[in-house]
Write a protein that holds these residues in place. Sequence first.
Motif, mmCIF file in Angstrom:
data_model
loop_
_atom_site.group_PDB
_atom_site.id
_atom_site.type_symbol
_atom_site.label_atom_id
_atom_site.label_comp_id
_atom_site.label_asym_id
_atom_site.label_seq_id
_atom_site.Cartn_x
_atom_site.Cartn_y
_atom_site.Cartn_z
ATOM 1 N N ALA A 9 0.801 -1.252 0.094
ATOM 2 C CA ALA A 9 0.004 -0.039 0.010
ATOM 3 C C ALA A 9 0.882 1.121 0.039
ATOM 4 O O ALA A 9 0.700 2.216 0.978
ATOM 5 C CB ALA A 9 -1.078 -0.027 1.208
ATOM 6 N N VAL A 12 2.800 3.648 -4.787
ATOM 7 C CA VAL A 12 2.191 2.828 -6.255
ATOM 8 C C VAL A 12 0.900 2.283 -5.998
ATOM 9 O O VAL A 12 -0.321 2.438 -6.566
ATOM 10 C CB VAL A 12 3.066 2.030 -6.953
ATOM 11 C CG1 VAL A 12 2.525 1.365 -8.116
ATOM 12 C CG2 VAL A 12 4.312 2.917 -7.525
ATOM 13 N N GLY A 13 0.932 1.329 -5.169
ATOM 14 C CA GLY A 13 -0.139 0.442 -4.769
ATOM 15 C C GLY A 13 -1.508 1.219 -4.289
ATOM 16 O O GLY A 13 -2.522 0.978 -4.796
ATOM 17 N N VAL A 32 -3.497 -4.521 0.608
ATOM 18 C CA VAL A 32 -3.013 -5.036 1.907
ATOM 19 C C VAL A 32 -1.528 -4.672 1.868
ATOM 20 O O VAL A 32 -0.842 -4.371 1.112
ATOM 21 C CB VAL A 32 -3.374 -6.454 1.922
ATOM 22 C CG1 VAL A 32 -4.717 -6.873 1.781
ATOM 23 C CG2 VAL A 32 -2.369 -7.244 0.792
ATOM 24 N N SER A 108 8.942 -13.060 -0.766
ATOM 25 C CA SER A 108 8.188 -13.410 0.313
ATOM 26 C C SER A 108 6.783 -13.210 0.215
ATOM 27 O O SER A 108 5.912 -14.172 0.552
ATOM 28 C CB SER A 108 8.513 -12.851 1.472
ATOM 29 O OG SER A 108 8.302 -11.502 1.628
ATOM 30 N N ARG A 342 12.918 9.980 -0.637
ATOM 31 C CA ARG A 342 13.700 8.942 -0.986
ATOM 32 C C ARG A 342 14.565 9.627 -2.244
ATOM 33 O O ARG A 342 14.321 10.016 -3.144
ATOM 34 C CB ARG A 342 12.824 7.717 -1.533
ATOM 35 C CG ARG A 342 12.193 7.020 -0.605
ATOM 36 C CD ARG A 342 11.437 6.070 -0.598
ATOM 37 N NE ARG A 342 10.361 6.400 -1.644
ATOM 38 C CZ ARG A 342 9.442 5.527 -2.149
ATOM 39 N NH1 ARG A 342 9.662 4.236 -1.859
ATOM 40 N NH2 ARG A 342 8.321 5.926 -2.963
HETATM 41 P P1 NAD Z 1 6.829 1.835 -1.090
HETATM 42 O O1 NAD Z 1 7.848 1.588 -0.288
HETATM 43 O O2 NAD Z 1 6.031 3.194 -0.953
HETATM 44 O O3 NAD Z 1 5.531 0.572 -0.906
HETATM 45 C C1 NAD Z 1 5.841 -0.674 -0.885
HETATM 46 C C2 NAD Z 1 4.917 -1.291 0.444
HETATM 47 O O4 NAD Z 1 4.756 -2.657 0.317
HETATM 48 C C3 NAD Z 1 5.224 -0.687 1.691
HETATM 49 O O5 NAD Z 1 4.024 -0.220 2.491
HETATM 50 C C4 NAD Z 1 5.617 -2.173 2.374
HETATM 51 O O6 NAD Z 1 5.418 -2.159 3.637
HETATM 52 C C5 NAD Z 1 4.976 -3.162 1.545
HETATM 53 N N1 NAD Z 1 5.319 -4.664 1.545
HETATM 54 C C6 NAD Z 1 6.601 -5.105 1.436
HETATM 55 N N2 NAD Z 1 6.602 -6.406 1.640
HETATM 56 C C7 NAD Z 1 5.263 -6.825 1.770
HETATM 57 C C8 NAD Z 1 4.624 -7.943 1.851
HETATM 58 N N3 NAD Z 1 5.341 -9.180 1.719
HETATM 59 N N4 NAD Z 1 3.401 -8.069 2.200
HETATM 60 C C9 NAD Z 1 2.446 -6.787 2.221
HETATM 61 N N5 NAD Z 1 3.249 -5.826 1.995
HETATM 62 C C10 NAD Z 1 4.509 -5.551 1.783
HETATM 63 O O7 NAD Z 1 7.140 1.720 -2.547
HETATM 64 P P2 NAD Z 1 6.406 2.282 -4.009
HETATM 65 O O8 NAD Z 1 7.230 3.575 -4.259
HETATM 66 O O9 NAD Z 1 4.859 2.199 -3.998
HETATM 67 O O10 NAD Z 1 7.252 1.448 -5.067
HETATM 68 C C11 NAD Z 1 6.607 -0.013 -5.071
HETATM 69 C C12 NAD Z 1 7.235 -0.392 -6.561
HETATM 70 O O11 NAD Z 1 6.630 0.207 -7.591
HETATM 71 C C13 NAD Z 1 8.457 -0.463 -6.542
HETATM 72 O O12 NAD Z 1 9.098 -1.513 -7.345
HETATM 73 C C14 NAD Z 1 8.975 0.878 -7.362
HETATM 74 O O13 NAD Z 1 10.218 0.895 -8.256
HETATM 75 C C15 NAD Z 1 7.871 0.811 -8.459
HETATM 76 N N6 NAD Z 1 7.354 1.907 -8.987
HETATM 77 C C16 NAD Z 1 7.541 3.189 -8.046
HETATM 78 C C17 NAD Z 1 6.973 4.462 -8.672
HETATM 79 C C18 NAD Z 1 7.102 5.685 -7.876
HETATM 80 O O14 NAD Z 1 6.841 6.714 -8.189
HETATM 81 N N7 NAD Z 1 7.131 5.510 -6.524
HETATM 82 C C19 NAD Z 1 6.583 4.299 -10.007
HETATM 83 C C20 NAD Z 1 6.455 3.549 -10.720
HETATM 84 C C21 NAD Z 1 6.918 2.179 -10.179
#
Ligand code: NAD
Length: 471
Positions: A9, A12-13, A32, A108, A342
Amino acid sequence: MVKICCIGAGYVGGPTMAVIALKCPSIEVAVVDISVTRIAAWNSDQLPIYEPGLEDVVKQCRGRNLFFSTDVEKHVSEADIIFVSVNTPTKTRGLGAGKAADLTYWESAARMIADVSKSDKIVVEKSTVPVKTAEAIEKILTHNSKGINYQILSNPEFLAEGTAIEDLFNPDRVLIGGRETPEGRNAVQALKEVYANWVPEDRIITANLWSAELSKLAANAFLAQRISSVNAISALCEATGANVAEVAFAVGKDTRIGPKFLNASVGFGGSCFQKDILNLVYICECNGLPEVANYWKQVIKINDYQKSRFVNRVVSSMFNTVAGKKIAVLGFAFKKDTGDTRETPAIDVCKGLLGDKAKISIYDPQVTEDQIQRDLAMNKFDWDHPLHLQPMSPTAVKEVSVTWDAYDATKGAHGICILTEWDEFRKLDYAKIYENMQKPAFVFDGRNVVDPEKLREIGFIVYSIGKPLDP
Ligand code: NAD
């Protein structure tokens, strides 16, 4: 009713699923995460991320067909389509450290999907992953559960922070990669039908799995390369008296090049560009392509050079030392309209100035003091970035204060560094700021947000990236 679950969440999510829920009222979407605080924030009035338009979208569908939960296993087992949007940072130790993507979170998540699934699933790679990750995920899933058909799709996310909702509403393209088998094609079709609720058909493009995975890395590398290219030219502009804004305008008028992403700056940041290029470099090396790896490495090297060049300019302009001098830093986020810090260039710039014993006062409209102190105290892994090598002592972090407005930050300061292009920095009363600063008063504009001539009329000594220097 089709059920979607998104693991992760984050930046991106959260927004991606909120938009799917808004545009597809007949689909139930559960987002989730293992982070209890993040999920609690998604369920509150204080969303965990700042993104224009996001709050409105979440409010419209939360509790209707959009749910945020820590009950990861329940929602994964019930879903037809599982997006995985977990973080994929750069590995910090072991094989490939400093370059390869760390797929621990992905692995995982995949093992958990295999453990709890009782029916066929479409598993969608939303995270940015190395090319061929789908092959590894398939192995984990199929070796850990029997009699269940998993179709892995690559559906990389191209949104940009700060404009995420706009990008999701109106994407340039949605890319879906899948296996070229009947089951693979059916899975691609199922995901296409989700996006078809609002994305025009000609913008939904399909590709083989490896092309889709690689396209995301390539797109980020191209975008970062444009920034490093214009930043490299900005250094030459400063050396010759050319103006990077005029050069970029002239270059961008060529329709083969186009005007976007040609703003010179203190350097790119954000969680993606550097990590994705490092990942690309590592993949090239693993595939026996060192020359190609070196080509992409230069994009990061120029970015590091731009940050250290900026720090050196500040120190050398202020009579070769900033020791004991107050420097106001306006903007800490890696770009405007986000609170995300970041990999923000502000971290390296502040560390560089603190290394010369400056006192720093920071103001950013969306970044908290805790975030700033955490970022500055963190020692990053280094592969050969000179700036990242500087460890922060707890005393240096004490030399940093965080204020609630730009006027407070600049009061009594010897110099100002503008590090994020927040619109409000264009509209400040610089005459009032000048009055309250030490003289001579310097402005170092790392984003070209102020008009250097107007500030010079007030009395400031101004350095703007890539523009003719103060006479
Ligand atoms: P983020 O760190 O904000 O979110 C990732 C979330 O995943 C965290 O909240 C973490 O707690 C959760 N998580 C990790 N392992 C887990 C598990 N096993 N079960 C449940 N939750 C879990 O990261 P983000 O910025 O949303 O980026 C996510 C992906 O999307 C990365 O691969 C990134 O490269 C890619 N992405 C990011 C962007 C951006 O602008 N931030 C744009 C395009 C793509």
